[in-house]
Enzyme design. Structure first.
Site, PDB file in Angstrom:
ATOM      1  N   ASP A   1       0.834  -1.194   0.000  1.00 18.06           N
ATOM      2  CA  ASP A   1       0.000   0.000   0.000  1.00 18.06           C
ATOM      3  C   ASP A   1       0.871   1.248   0.000  1.00 18.06           C
ATOM      4  O   ASP A   1       2.075   1.188   0.282  1.00 18.06           O
ATOM      5  CB  ASP A   1      -0.985   0.031   1.179  1.00 18.06           C
ATOM      6  CG  ASP A   1      -0.390  -0.476   2.483  1.00 18.06           C
ATOM      7  OD1 ASP A   1       0.834  -0.362   2.677  1.00 18.06           O
ATOM      8  OD2 ASP A   1      -1.153  -0.997   3.318  1.00 18.06           O
TER       9      ASP A   1
ATOM     10  N   ASN B   1      -8.028  -2.501  13.689  1.00 17.03           N
ATOM     11  CA  ASN B   1      -9.443  -2.785  13.427  1.00 17.03           C
ATOM     12  C   ASN B   1      -9.624  -4.065  12.616  1.00 17.03           C
ATOM     13  O   ASN B   1     -10.707  -4.338  12.110  1.00 17.03           O
ATOM     14  CB  ASN B   1     -10.110  -1.604  12.717  1.00 17.03           C
ATOM     15  CG  ASN B   1      -9.538  -1.350  11.328  1.00 17.03           C
ATOM     16  OD1 ASN B   1      -8.537  -1.955  10.936  1.00 17.03           O
ATOM     17  ND2 ASN B   1     -10.163  -0.448  10.584  1.00 17.03           N
TER      18      ASN B   1
ATOM     19  N   HIS C   1      -7.955  -4.811   9.805  1.00 15.85           N
ATOM     20  CA  HIS C   1      -7.743  -4.678   8.362  1.00 15.85           C
ATOM     21  C   HIS C   1      -6.506  -5.445   7.906  1.00 15.85           C
ATOM     22  O   HIS C   1      -5.594  -5.719   8.679  1.00 15.85           O
ATOM     23  CB  HIS C   1      -7.690  -3.207   7.933  1.00 15.85           C
ATOM     24  CG  HIS C   1      -6.478  -2.438   8.362  1.00 15.85           C
ATOM     25  ND1 HIS C   1      -6.539  -1.129   8.778  1.00 15.85           N
ATOM     26  CD2 HIS C   1      -5.147  -2.764   8.419  1.00 15.85           C
ATOM     27  CE1 HIS C   1      -5.326  -0.693   9.061  1.00 15.85           C
ATOM     28  NE2 HIS C   1      -4.464  -1.669   8.857  1.00 15.85           N
TER      29      HIS C   1
ATOM     30  N   GLU D   1     -10.466  -2.396   4.611  1.00 15.68           N
ATOM     31  CA  GLU D   1     -11.126  -2.080   5.867  1.00 15.68           C
ATOM     32  C   GLU D   1     -12.319  -2.998   6.147  1.00 15.68           C
ATOM     33  O   GLU D   1     -12.901  -3.583   5.227  1.00 15.68           O
ATOM     34  CB  GLU D   1     -11.609  -0.620   5.840  1.00 15.68           C
ATOM     35  CG  GLU D   1     -10.516   0.410   5.574  1.00 15.68           C
ATOM     36  CD  GLU D   1      -9.625   0.683   6.770  1.00 15.68           C
ATOM     37  OE1 GLU D   1      -9.586  -0.149   7.708  1.00 15.68           O
ATOM     38  OE2 GLU D   1      -8.962   1.726   6.790  1.00 15.68           O
TER      39      GLU D   1
END
Length: 259
Positions: free
Chosen positions: A76, A142, A144, A149
């Site tokens: 990313d 979270n 991910h 997401e």
């Protein structure tokens, strides 16, 4: 590693501390890359960036890795962030992988490309050009994977690289790790490899230390498998292995049978 158990078909290995996890993961990565180079003459690996991955990547310095036969990708990059920015993932890869190890080829995602959609196309074409042997990733606070997401991550995505919107949870994580001074400074979008790209590798290694990841680890291992917790999708991959330390495993029950 002190404890090992299996969730579905995925081995989970728990080390006493971050150093033990880094050493075990580095040994695993080196073994996979040596095996692929011996079998095919070359290997292709995707490497995650971020604070949690630093000890593992630096532990590779003690391993026998045929870097001259290895092609490296990362997973990313922020849209609009240059490779000289302290938070740039290109900068991280250059500092932690390219310069110390000298791989045969390193393919970078250009976050400042004039046409981010075209950059996704370019990077996806590079990824699809030959099989990916190993993905070395982490898990976000979270749950991910890369920047896929919760509830947005698509295990059936036809794309391997796309522009994604970052949740406030993920953006706050970047602030908490010291990459940006405040939430307003964190870009709203990034180019990310998709779930099919990450899980398309022959082997997927997840290195997840630190107590701040404990809730995500518990959700990934003890809850249902689905896009609500992208990390849970690791349990569907026959070549996945998860490395934890005592802190990140802290919300799991104390016995293998309870997991």
């Amino acid at each position: 590693m002190q404890d090992q158990f299996t969730v579905d078909t995925m081995p989970v290995r728990i080390g006493a501390d971050g150093a033990a996890v880094a050493a075990a993961a580095a040994a695993h990565t080196a073994a996979v890359l040596r095996d692929r180079v011996a079998a095919n003459g070359a290997a292709r690996v995707v490497v995650a960036t971020g604070n949690s991955q630093l000890p593992f990547v630096r532990a590779l310095r003690g391993e026998d890795v045929p870097w001259s036969r290895v092609t490296v990708f990362h997973m990313d990059e922020y849209v609009g962030v240059g490779d000289d920015h302290p938070a740039s993932f290109r900068r991280w890869i250059r500092r932690e992988v390219t310069e110390p190890y000298g791989p045969a080829v390193v393919h970078y995602i250009d976050g400042t490309a004039g046409d981010p959609a075209a950059e996704c196309d370019r990077y996806e074409e590079l990824l699809r050009a030959a099989p990916v042997d190993l993905v070395c990733l982490g898990i976000g606070e979270n749950g991910h994977l890369a920047f896929n997401e919760p509830d947005v991550a698509d295990p059936d995505d036809t794309r391997w690289a796309r522009i994604v919107e970052l949740t406030d949870v993920s953006r706050r994580q970047q602030v908490g790790e010291g990459h940006f001074p405040d939430l307003a400074a964190v870009p709203a979008t990034a180019i990310s490899l998709t779930v099919p790209a990450l899980l398309g590798a022959a082997v997927v290694q997840a290195v997840v230390p630190e107590a701040r990841k404990a809730a995500a680890v518990r959700a990934a291992l003890t809850g249902p498998v689905g896009r609500h917790c992208p990390a849970s999708l690791l349990r569907t991959h026959p070549g996945a292995v998860l490395f934890l330390d005592r802190d990140s495993a802290g919300q799991l029950d104390g016995t293998t049978a309870d997991v």
